[in-house]
Write an enzyme that holds these catalytic residues in place. Sequence first.
Site, short mmCIF file in Angstrom:
data_model
loop_
_atom_site.label_atom_id
_atom_site.label_comp_id
_atom_site.label_asym_id
_atom_site.label_seq_id
_atom_site.Cartn_x
_atom_site.Cartn_y
_atom_site.Cartn_z
N CYS A 57 32.32 71.39 -25.64
CA CYS A 57 32.61 72.70 -25.06
C CYS A 57 33.02 72.57 -23.59
O CYS A 57 33.91 73.27 -23.12
CB CYS A 57 31.40 73.62 -25.17
SG CYS A 57 30.97 74.01 -26.86
N CYS A 111 39.87 75.26 -35.46
CA CYS A 111 38.93 74.29 -34.89
C CYS A 111 37.58 74.91 -34.58
O CYS A 111 36.61 74.19 -34.33
CB CYS A 111 39.49 73.69 -33.61
SG CYS A 111 40.93 72.68 -33.90
#
Lengths: 278, 394
Positions: free
Chosen positions: A105, A35
Amino acid sequence: MWEYTNKVQQHFLHPKNVGEIENPDGTGDVGSLACGDALKLTFKLDEKGVITDAKFKTFGCASAIASSSVLTEMIIGMNLDEAAKVTNEDIANRLGGLPKEKMHCSVMGREALEAAIANYRGLKIPMAEGEVVCECFGVTDLEVIRAIKESSLRSVEEITNFTKAGGGCGKCIDRLREILVATVHQGADIKKVVEKPKRMTTLQKIKKIEEALEREIRPGLRKDGGDIELVDVDGDFVTVSLRGACTSCAKSQTTLKEYVEKKLRELVLDSLIVEESK
Amino acid sequence: MMRPENVVYMDNNATTRVAPEVLEVMLPYLQDYYGNPSSMHRFGGQVEAAVTEARKKVATLLGADPEEIVFTSCGTESDSTAIFSALQSFPDKRHIVTTRVEHPAVKNLCENLDTLTGHKHRVTRLMVDADGMLDLQKYEEALADDTAIVSVMWANNETGVIFPIEEMARMARARGILFHTDAVQAVGKIPINLKELDVDFLSLSGHKLHGPKGVGVLYVRRGTPFVPFLVGGHQEKGRRGGTENVASIVGLGRACELAAVNMAEENSRVKALRDKLEQGLLASIPHSILNGHKTDRLPNTSNISFEYVEGEAILLHMDQYNICASSGSACTSGSLEPSHVLRAMGVPFTAAHGSIRYSLSIYNTEEEIDFVMEKMPPIIAGLRQMSPFWKADA
């Protein structure tokens, strides 16, 4: 170039609490190499249940490292109930904001924290219970729905920015739009959306295809002096390469469609399309 | 603003410094000689003469005739013009042969042809092997009676890998199929002589060879059926409407002249610097891998993967030392997936996310190479310390 705040740059260049705690009370592992980002969070509690130490190891870009670093700073001194309330927005705000394309994030930080708390409490990770919507990045519908609600998302693009869902092959974009509409309108329809057939991540798909090739398909081809190799999986498109006697066999196209594709549809997923590598 | 003299610039496949000699010849056309080359008066006519002169210089570098040179606004426009022209010239042919590793200018165009043209197309995207090379037998098999055009890049922007264009163009010609090559990265770095080749269309871009941005060229072989992409005035003999970007065209002409002079240095001194950097980094940093064929490669490009770390993080640490380079990682591409070129080559995810492309030019020095070789190992080691996948003894 990304416009990172000074705070992001500071935490990226001089991260706090890097490492792994020995014998931690809680461990959260999220993301993967495939990923493009991953985070391992460990924490230690005192007898009152307050986090006395937290450490991280992160594979990822500047904002992933900064989000992890600031997260450890935030949770040290909190008890678990307080820590459980930390949202991705809190993490992003503490950094003075993140570029919108990088919000995922901060979501990763929050998910690692959640996973670590669940690990301590001996519970399952709540968000992983959902059904995988985005196969490329292994994002579940529950994660998408929560991101829509908590961050007031109003477009599929925003969903991708926050969860990465839809940022790979793009096949799930229609589905994300359905979920978005249903969630925004406080839909009773969500249930119906969720009850579709199980989806697999690309990694799971590759593994299953390889298994099927090895166990079911290769033995048959080898009997005739042929062989097959998996070249690529792109969404539902499976690219294979025929080897040995198969390459010169006039019936190889029939073999591919009538035998290989049929078998793979039966054993792995009924929407697969098999192509020969050219 | 960061001053260029403080920067260690190793991102020349992204764009290059405008050569001072190029800027010098451009300035008069931005200041005094603003006439329109299409005008009847002498004030415009003298500008037309400058454009004609530039056209000759571009043609000389490519081994082409000046009439075969069409000025465009960029490499992307040149690519689109070539491909759409072929499709419109042969409306019954609905097949294109290209590769999996093309620049987005060709890749995204080919992938969206059905939407763009309203017709169904077949696109064969040729695979590459682990070195980034094509299988010519597969290529030959892909050529079909309904193939309108082949579009294959001359050299790859990410890895520098060079494709056998001479042979591929010959094979297409033998089947009566038009051949286009995106030579944006190749022009000025390796010798090209179109007189000896069966190439029908070739794209180049000014800013990749120390010319200005905003100017490109499409070479169209004489006699090739052609349909313009930008329709308007009679500029470029009706092949590309729009008033000429005179200053940039003049600059590009000078840049082509310089490229011919500098090509020997590019293939000797620059290549030696590249090799020193590459071998140095591979030797001093464990778990680093070269991406792309070792020898069939542009002299200025090196693409190295540092396993278990992420490219954007590496680049931002390099940026602290004013070192400029690029990465094939997801985070730098603006998408969420790593480079399609590295994925097509089968580079594993452990390595694709941590790839760095160094691309040099004649302006790089040995001191800069030494500086980068000194700074890279601690950057990679520092990030690996932080990576959950890194095992010190691995």
